[in-house]
Design a protein around this motif. Sequence first.
Motif, PDB file in Angstrom:
ATOM      1  N   GLY A  39       1.508  -3.851 -15.337  1.00  9.01           N
ATOM      2  CA  GLY A  39       1.097  -4.205 -13.871  1.00  9.01           C
ATOM      3  C   GLY A  39       0.752  -3.270 -12.748  1.00  9.01           C
ATOM      4  N   PHE A  40       0.726  -1.987 -13.462  1.00 11.64           N
ATOM      5  CA  PHE A  40       0.415  -0.800 -12.569  1.00 11.64           C
ATOM      6  C   PHE A  40      -0.846  -0.075 -12.856  1.00 11.64           C
ATOM      7  CE2 PHE A  40       4.926  -1.480 -11.818  1.00 11.64           C
ATOM      8  CZ  PHE A  40       4.858  -1.746 -10.207  1.00 11.64           C
ATOM      9  N   LYS A  41      -1.066  -0.361 -14.205  1.00 13.31           N
ATOM     10  CA  LYS A  41      -2.292   0.643 -14.775  1.00 13.31           C
ATOM     11  C   LYS A  41      -3.229  -0.677 -15.392  1.00 13.31           C
ATOM     12  CE  LYS A  41      -0.516   4.748 -13.779  1.00 13.31           C
ATOM     13  NZ  LYS A  41      -0.220   5.627 -14.736  1.00 13.31           N
ATOM     14  N   ARG A  42      -4.437  -0.108 -15.274  1.00  9.41           N
ATOM     15  CA  ARG A  42      -5.379  -0.898 -16.048  1.00  9.41           C
ATOM     16  C   ARG A  42      -5.411  -0.890 -17.518  1.00  9.41           C
ATOM     17  NH1 ARG A  42      -9.060   2.327 -12.710  1.00  9.41           N
ATOM     18  NH2 ARG A  42      -9.160   1.315 -10.679  1.00  9.41           N
ATOM     19  N   GLY A  62       0.868  -1.439   0.025  1.00 11.09           N
ATOM     20  CA  GLY A  62      -0.062  -0.046   0.044  1.00 11.09           C
ATOM     21  C   GLY A  62       0.917   1.216   0.182  1.00 11.09           C
ATOM     22  N   ALA A  63       2.105   1.126  -0.224  1.00 15.82           N
ATOM     23  CA  ALA A  63       2.977   2.351  -0.258  1.00 15.82           C
ATOM     24  C   ALA A  63       2.777   2.917  -1.604  1.00 15.82           C
ATOM     25  CB  ALA A  63       4.400   2.085   0.378  1.00 15.82           C
ATOM     26  N   ALA A  64       2.263   2.605  -2.541  1.00 15.46           N
ATOM     27  CA  ALA A  64       2.284   2.831  -3.798  1.00 15.46           C
ATOM     28  C   ALA A  64       1.357   3.946  -4.080  1.00 15.46           C
ATOM     29  CB  ALA A  64       2.044   1.732  -4.765  1.00 15.46           C
ATOM     30  N   LYS A  65       0.358   4.565  -3.013  1.00 17.54           N
ATOM     31  CA  LYS A  65      -0.294   5.540  -3.381  1.00 17.54           C
ATOM     32  C   LYS A  65      -1.132   5.401  -4.315  1.00 17.54           C
ATOM     33  CE  LYS A  65       3.071   9.172  -2.236  1.00 17.54           C
ATOM     34  NZ  LYS A  65       2.676   9.349  -0.932  1.00 17.54           N
ATOM     35  N   PHE A  66      -1.941   4.041  -4.169  1.00 16.22           N
ATOM     36  CA  PHE A  66      -3.116   3.766  -4.988  1.00 16.22           C
ATOM     37  C   PHE A  66      -4.102   4.708  -5.375  1.00 16.22           C
ATOM     38  CE2 PHE A  66      -1.911  -0.547  -3.157  1.00 16.22           C
ATOM     39  CZ  PHE A  66      -1.736  -1.344  -4.457  1.00 16.22           C
ATOM     40  N   TRP A  67      -4.441   5.329  -4.294  1.00 15.88           N
ATOM     41  CA  TRP A  67      -5.533   6.510  -4.882  1.00 15.88           C
ATOM     42  C   TRP A  67      -5.001   7.994  -4.716  1.00 15.88           C
ATOM     43  CZ3 TRP A  67      -6.038   2.605  -1.105  1.00 15.88           C
ATOM     44  CH2 TRP A  67      -6.650   1.518  -1.685  1.00 15.88           C
ATOM     45  N   GLY A  68      -3.594   8.221  -4.771  1.00 15.51           N
ATOM     46  CA  GLY A  68      -3.046   9.481  -4.869  1.00 15.51           C
ATOM     47  C   GLY A  68      -3.273  10.145  -3.644  1.00 15.51           C
ATOM     48  N   ASP A  69      -2.496  11.366  -3.490  1.00 18.80           N
ATOM     49  CA  ASP A  69      -2.721  12.486  -2.570  1.00 18.80           C
ATOM     50  C   ASP A  69      -2.336  13.808  -3.117  1.00 18.80           C
ATOM     51  OD1 ASP A  69       0.050  12.831  -2.664  1.00 18.80           O
ATOM     52  OD2 ASP A  69       0.533  11.344  -1.166  1.00 18.80           O
ATOM     53  N   ALA A  76      -0.100   3.401  -9.197  1.00 24.54           N
ATOM     54  CA  ALA A  76      -0.556   1.932  -9.167  1.00 24.54           C
ATOM     55  C   ALA A  76      -2.233   2.108  -8.814  1.00 24.54           C
ATOM     56  CB  ALA A  76       0.038   1.146  -7.999  1.00 24.54           C
ATOM     57  N   GLU A  77      -2.838   1.315  -9.652  1.00 24.34           N
ATOM     58  CA  GLU A  77      -4.348   1.285  -9.766  1.00 24.34           C
ATOM     59  C   GLU A  77      -4.815  -0.216  -9.152  1.00 24.34           C
ATOM     60  OE1 GLU A  77      -4.897   4.269 -13.608  1.00 24.34           O
ATOM     61  OE2 GLU A  77      -5.568   2.243 -13.825  1.00 24.34           O
ATOM     62  N   THR A  78      -5.949  -0.191  -8.699  1.00 28.15           N
ATOM     63  CA  THR A  78      -6.621  -1.340  -8.355  1.00 28.15           C
ATOM     64  C   THR A  78      -7.200  -2.061  -9.401  1.00 28.15           C
ATOM     65  OG1 THR A  78      -8.534  -0.180  -7.482  1.00 28.15           O
ATOM     66  CG2 THR A  78      -6.877  -0.648  -5.780  1.00 28.15           C
TER      67      THR A  78
END
Length: 363
Positions: free
Chosen positions: A132-135, A56-63, A70-72
């Motif tokens: 592997g990081f973007k849809r 979860g250190a990949a800032k899935f939802w940004g800040d 990285a996206e889910t």
Amino acid sequence: MSNPAEIPQTMQAVICHGPENYTLEEVPVPTPGPGEALVKVDAVGICASDLKCYHGAAKFWGDDSRPAWAETEVIPGHEFAGTVVQLDDLAAEKWKVGVGDRVVSEQIVPCWKCRYCLRGQYWMCGPHDLYGFKRRTPGAMAEYMIYNVDALVHKVPNEIPAHHAAFAEPLSCSLHAVERANIGFDDVVVVAGCGPIGLGMVAGAKSKNPAKVVALDMAPHKLEIAKECGADVVINIAEEDADKIVKDLTDGYGADVYLEGTGHPAAVPQGLKLLRKLGTYVEYGVFRDDVTVDWSIISDDKELDVLGAHLGPHCWPAAIRLIESGALPMDKICTHQLPLAEFQKGLDLVGDGTSSIKVSLIP
């Protein structure tokens, strides 16, 4: 183009649903579009950045300070090798490959339209779509994947074992860091860390024929492998005084070049200390935590050149040749090969870091 009837309709794939929420699922086999290729995944390595993303250190939802990278709901995996099973004439001509060929694809899929791509700096592409990081660019922790129409694809000799071929990704990264350092013949080069990136840095630095290549780590077995990769001197930093040894090697001045490949915060001030005045520091490590250093060392004390390095641009052919040459102890570097269903064990092995170097999944 292969017979589509031979391709199954569904496949096993790891799906990222969020931090520490990865599941193995049955999903449709993707269909290649014009200029794309369907590839059967032969091996996919697990990287430190995969682990960072998992936790979860990949800032899935940004800040507010940094956009999400990285996206889910995406299939992870960005270092891989596979076999072409389906492609059209456009893809075959563009990449000079055909059905049955073993191929790797660079981890970034450039847009070819942004400022960086138009200037030839494709590895810093603005949209920065990484497998592997973007849809838009699903990764390789699956039985099949698509090589995107905009991808950079390289053919690999079929006789190279799949998990060795997949090592072309981290090795190209190592070689890019070495190129950034502009190593000279009289240089003493220190490499921090003897994991996958560090061992590649050792081999790449040695190929530049400097005065000495020095490898640092805390694991004796990794230091022994570093010797096989070309290290002239190895230092166990848990037991030896690296600063004294490097100073003794350099008439008291310090190293000319320091390549950081651990991603450990302590390796940063270590490098600044080991370098001579006007030395060169190259950072490649993937950090999970913020790092704080005394910047006066970089400026007032030593006037260092501090360089970043990202991905492995223009280094993939050299990485493939190096693997093919047999110069690297690949069986000692590629320590674990696991079935796709054991992806969690693979992530845990990488996270532990003591019993593995390169962990790969074999779908």
